[in-house]
Design an enzyme around this catalytic site. Structure first.
Site, PDB file in Angstrom:
ATOM      1  N   HIS A 154       0.849  -1.186   0.000  1.00 14.71           N
ATOM      2  CA  HIS A 154       0.000   0.000   0.000  1.00 14.71           C
ATOM      3  C   HIS A 154       0.882   1.231   0.000  1.00 14.71           C
ATOM      4  O   HIS A 154       1.844   1.330   0.767  1.00 14.71           O
ATOM      5  CB  HIS A 154      -0.917   0.046   1.226  1.00 14.71           C
ATOM      6  CG  HIS A 154      -1.741   1.301   1.265  1.00 14.71           C
ATOM      7  ND1 HIS A 154      -2.901   1.447   0.539  1.00 14.71           N
ATOM      8  CD2 HIS A 154      -1.533   2.484   1.905  1.00 14.71           C
ATOM      9  CE1 HIS A 154      -3.381   2.663   0.738  1.00 14.71           C
ATOM     10  NE2 HIS A 154      -2.580   3.312   1.569  1.00 14.71           N
ATOM     11  N   ASP A 195     -15.318   2.403   7.284  1.00 14.80           N
ATOM     12  CA  ASP A 195     -14.245   3.313   6.902  1.00 14.80           C
ATOM     13  C   ASP A 195     -14.679   4.236   5.773  1.00 14.80           C
ATOM     14  O   ASP A 195     -14.367   5.430   5.772  1.00 14.80           O
ATOM     15  CB  ASP A 195     -13.002   2.530   6.492  1.00 14.80           C
ATOM     16  CG  ASP A 195     -11.933   3.446   5.925  1.00 14.80           C
ATOM     17  OD1 ASP A 195     -11.395   4.252   6.707  1.00 14.80           O
ATOM     18  OD2 ASP A 195     -11.656   3.386   4.715  1.00 14.80           O
ATOM     19  N   ARG A 211     -14.623  12.746   7.397  1.00 12.65           N
ATOM     20  CA  ARG A 211     -13.331  13.376   7.709  1.00 12.65           C
ATOM     21  C   ARG A 211     -12.940  14.366   6.628  1.00 12.65           C
ATOM     22  O   ARG A 211     -12.347  15.415   6.893  1.00 12.65           O
ATOM     23  CB  ARG A 211     -12.255  12.303   7.860  1.00 12.65           C
ATOM     24  CG  ARG A 211     -12.392  11.459   9.125  1.00 12.65           C
ATOM     25  CD  ARG A 211     -11.513  10.226   9.059  1.00 12.65           C
ATOM     26  NE  ARG A 211     -10.136  10.571   8.788  1.00 12.65           N
ATOM     27  CZ  ARG A 211      -9.291   9.819   8.078  1.00 12.65           C
ATOM     28  NH1 ARG A 211      -9.696   8.669   7.567  1.00 12.65           N
ATOM     29  NH2 ARG A 211      -8.061  10.199   7.892  1.00 12.65           N
ATOM     30  N   SER A 229      -7.749   3.626   8.975  1.00 13.04           N
ATOM     31  CA  SER A 229      -8.438   3.593   7.691  1.00 13.04           C
ATOM     32  C   SER A 229      -7.685   2.712   6.700  1.00 13.04           C
ATOM     33  O   SER A 229      -8.264   1.814   6.065  1.00 13.04           O
ATOM     34  CB  SER A 229      -8.566   5.017   7.131  1.00 13.04           C
ATOM     35  OG  SER A 229      -9.090   5.012   5.825  1.00 13.04           O
ATOM     36  N   LYS A 267      -8.679  -1.762   5.827  1.00  8.90           N
ATOM     37  CA  LYS A 267      -8.929  -2.321   4.491  1.00  8.90           C
ATOM     38  C   LYS A 267      -7.881  -3.364   4.133  1.00  8.90           C
ATOM     39  O   LYS A 267      -8.198  -4.420   3.563  1.00  8.90           O
ATOM     40  CB  LYS A 267      -8.959  -1.201   3.452  1.00  8.90           C
ATOM     41  CG  LYS A 267     -10.144  -0.255   3.599  1.00  8.90           C
ATOM     42  CD  LYS A 267     -10.286   0.687   2.448  1.00  8.90           C
ATOM     43  CE  LYS A 267      -9.199   1.730   2.389  1.00  8.90           C
ATOM     44  NZ  LYS A 267      -9.320   2.761   3.413  1.00  8.90           N
TER      45      LYS A 267
END
Length: 452
Positions: free
Chosen positions: A101, A180, A187, A202, A206
């Protein structure tokens, strides 16, 4: 308890106001409070304005490690989890998964060469990705520049492609950590995006829900990154590594430099073309360096060590997986990529050495040319973007082309050029400084579980 129409409703363990007050007053939330508030928010019992207030309290007062871990676990529990434990190749061999990620940056096309490179070593790569927003490009937008390629796959199709090809890059399903998605939307409009506990939970909710065994995080810092400050980026990296370790996922983070764009191409089709250069054994040194370093950590997390991933870029094995991966999702790996109908160049005004290229300015220019979107769902131009021609530390002469701008809509050029007005810093030569710029490493630091 009954609703206004008199229908019976479930008894709630807490109420939102007491949870908000607890965090507002600097208290740590209990496991039970966290589990309840995330679940109740998902069910619609906690209103958007109440969760917004709680998010602001978390931003201001923070969370400790146990709270963040529990919050992440509650986000995961709000939806589905993927399970790759029984994944096998077509001939029956068990497959281990590894994932990556990135926190996002300008010119970050690393997933494109990385997924097939890691898969070429027999490790399955389920890369569930997203689309871009603002100045950072989305992996799915880049791949959708390939004629015929499709992002939406079912769970069964993902499993089959991992078994047969070894790598898949596709859209994440709506069932993964749905709490999320709702919280992020709040947010984004309440000034609480910057909360490190909420950013970390967050991302990690995932990624853990995706079910991978090993995870490598690319946490970027600098002008073109979400985290501008290196200390903040390091804190985010350590927090996410801790969450991963607490969840039983082998997690490592690389802190990487995003003060300048990654590579020479910024824009969807342009970045695919550059990724293909890397898969063919070439490409910009910084893109190759980061691809190889992330691959090394992903492979190590999956139990494959003592290999040099650069070898599979050089000998074509990573490219072979790329071609199969693209074809499996309907794409034509031999098709020509889209080309913009209009181009303009940006030239140097004086001699010297290029000592800076502002990543944010370049990303903004690419966005204004049509490569990005202002709102979710907006269309993007596949061929739009910025092509850079001179690297840091390299000599420049007056009139040299620093960048080429690409777009299908020539009326976009003026605003893109305005974004680049101060993007390129050309200074008098300095041998030591210029050599250091040319030799700079994009990887600043590695954050591992044993030092988190």
């Amino acid at each position: 308890m009954t609703d206004p129409a008199g229908a019976a409703t479930r008894h709630e363990s807490f109420d939102a106001i007491e949870v908000i007050r607890a965090k507002r007053d600097g208290q740590r939330l209990s496991d039970e409070q966290i589990d309840w508030v995330v679940d109740a928010f998902t069910r619609g019992v906690v209103a958007d304005e109440q969760m917004s207030a709680l998010a602001m309290a978390i931003l201001l007062n923070g969370m400790d490690r146990a709270e963040i871990a529990r919050w992440t676990r509650a986000m995961i529990a709000s939806g589905e989890r993927m399970d790759f434990t029984g994944l096998r190749t077509a001939d029956g061999r068990p497959l281990v998964t590894a994932d990556k990620h990135s926190t996002g940056g300008v010119g970050d096309k690393i997933t494109l060469p990385l997924a097939p490179l890691v898969a070429s070593y027999g490790v399955a790569v389920p890369q569930l990705s997203g689309r871009g927003l603002g100045h950072t490009g989305g992996t799915l937008d880049k791949l959708e520049a390939i004629p015929g390629w499709r992002a939406e796959l079912s769970g069964e199709q993902i499993m089959r492609q991992l078994s047969e090809v070894g790598a898949v890059v596709c859209a994440a399903g709506a069932g993964l950590a749905p709490a999320d998605k709702r919280l992020y939307a709040l947010r984004d409009v309440t000034g609480t995006v910057e909360s490190i506990p909420l950013i970390a939970s967050s991302i990690m909710s995932k990624k853990i829900a995706e079910g991978t065994r090993a995870l490598v995080l690319d946490v970027k810092c600098g002008s073109g990154a979400f985290m501008k400050d290196e200390a903040d980026a390091r804190e985010l990296a350590r927090t996410m590594v801790e969450i991963g370790r607490d969840a039983g996922v082998d997690t490592t983070a690389l802190l990487t430099d995003m003060s300048a764009p990654l590579g020479r191409a910024v824009g969807n089709a342009l970045e695919v073309a550059e990724a293909l250069e890397v898969l063919a054994g070439g490409g910009p040194p910084d893109v190759v360096e980061l691809t190889v370093e992330l691959a090394r950590h992903m492979l190590a997390g999956a139990g494959v060590s003592d290999v040099d991933p650069a070898e599979h870029l050089a000998d074509g094995r990573a490219m072979d997986v790329w071609r199969r991966m693209v074809a499996a999702q309907g794409g034509d790996p031999d098709a020509a990529l889209p080309r913009a109908r209009h181009t303009q160049t940006v030239t140097a005004s004086h001699d010297g050495v290029l000592t800076g290229t502002d990543a944010m300015a370049v990303g903004l220019a690419a966005w204004r040319l049509g490569a990005g979107r202002a709102r979710q769902g907006d269309p993007v131009q596949a061929a739009a973007g910025v092509e850079l021609h001179i690297g840091l530390g390299e000599p420049v002469h007056a009139g040299d082309v620093l960048a080429t701008l690409h777009t299908d809509e020539p009326e976009r050029f003026d605003r893109a050029r305005a974004a680049l007005a101060d993007a390129f810093v050309v200074q008098a030569p300095d041998l030591a400084r210029d050599a250091s710029l040319r030799a700079r490493s994009v990887v600043l630091e590695t954050v591992r579980p044993d030092v988190a």
